[in-house]
Design a protein around this motif. Structure first.
Motif, PDB file in Angstrom:
ATOM      1  N   TYR A  69       1.147  -1.315   0.076  1.00 33.91           N
ATOM      2  CA  TYR A  69      -0.114  -0.225  -0.018  1.00 33.91           C
ATOM      3  C   TYR A  69       0.878   1.134  -0.159  1.00 33.91           C
ATOM      4  O   TYR A  69       1.927   1.218   0.373  1.00 33.91           O
ATOM      5  N   ASN A  72       2.458   5.486   4.642  1.00 37.04           N
ATOM      6  CA  ASN A  72       1.853   6.636   5.511  1.00 37.04           C
ATOM      7  C   ASN A  72       3.119   7.175   6.187  1.00 37.04           C
ATOM      8  O   ASN A  72       4.298   6.659   5.938  1.00 37.04           O
ATOM      9  N   GLU A  73       3.021   8.018   6.980  1.00 37.58           N
ATOM     10  CA  GLU A  73       4.294   8.775   7.595  1.00 37.58           C
ATOM     11  C   GLU A  73       4.765   7.702   8.775  1.00 37.58           C
ATOM     12  O   GLU A  73       6.023   7.686   8.863  1.00 37.58           O
ATOM     13  N   GLU A  74       4.196   6.883   9.458  1.00 37.80           N
ATOM     14  CA  GLU A  74       4.457   5.988  10.336  1.00 37.80           C
ATOM     15  C   GLU A  74       5.398   4.777   9.429  1.00 37.80           C
ATOM     16  O   GLU A  74       6.695   4.503   9.770  1.00 37.80           O
TER      17      GLU A  74
END
Length: 143
Positions: A69, A72-74
């Motif tokens: 995917y 994201n920031e994490e």
């Protein structure tokens, strides 16, 4: 040479020494230089951890976390520039993205290291696919 990995997301931390031994063998004896790792579950986390340690000893190896995917920031903070999103995955429906990514990783690899303790489930399914594609499969559970 390239290696990828499949294992149960709930695998124990106790496999770490055997995993490390297997990876050192692949690097030093089989000339594997490229490692493709997923990011779901404890097996993937252990693999990434050991490979990051080994990268300090064998700086010529590359470690790439293959995402299913958009990051994201994490994920960006956790893996930094060690990630890729395979070309074409953006067109895959989200529910099939992990399966598509796993098939892609098999196709890129000559070696597949696994921790599979049962003959059913996602990890077992992709190990069977690796065998059917003629890949060299090393199951550290049975070694």
């Amino acid at each position: 040479m390239t290696c990828t990995f499949f294992g149960h997301r709930d695998c124990p931390d106790s496999i770490k020494p055997k995993l490390r031994e297997t990876l050192v063998h692949l690097i030093t004896e089989k000339e594997v230089q490229r490692f493709l790792v997923g990011n779901q579950g404890n097996f993937d986390a252990l693999v990434y951890s050991v490979l990051c340690e080994l990268r300090n000893i064998y700086p010529h190896i590359t470690v790439t976390v293959v995402l299913a995917y958009m990051p994201n920031e994490e994920i960006a903070n956790k893996y930094g520039s060690d990630t890729i999103l395979p070309e074409g995955i953006e067109a895959v429906p989200k529910r099939y993205a992990i399966s598509w990514r796993n098939k892609w990783m098999i196709d890129q690899s000559e070696y597949v290291v696994t921790y599979v303790t049962r003959s059913f489930g996602g990890a077992a399914k992709f190990v069977e696919r690796a065998f059917s594609k003629g890949k060299t499969v090393l199951n550290i559970f049975s070694q």
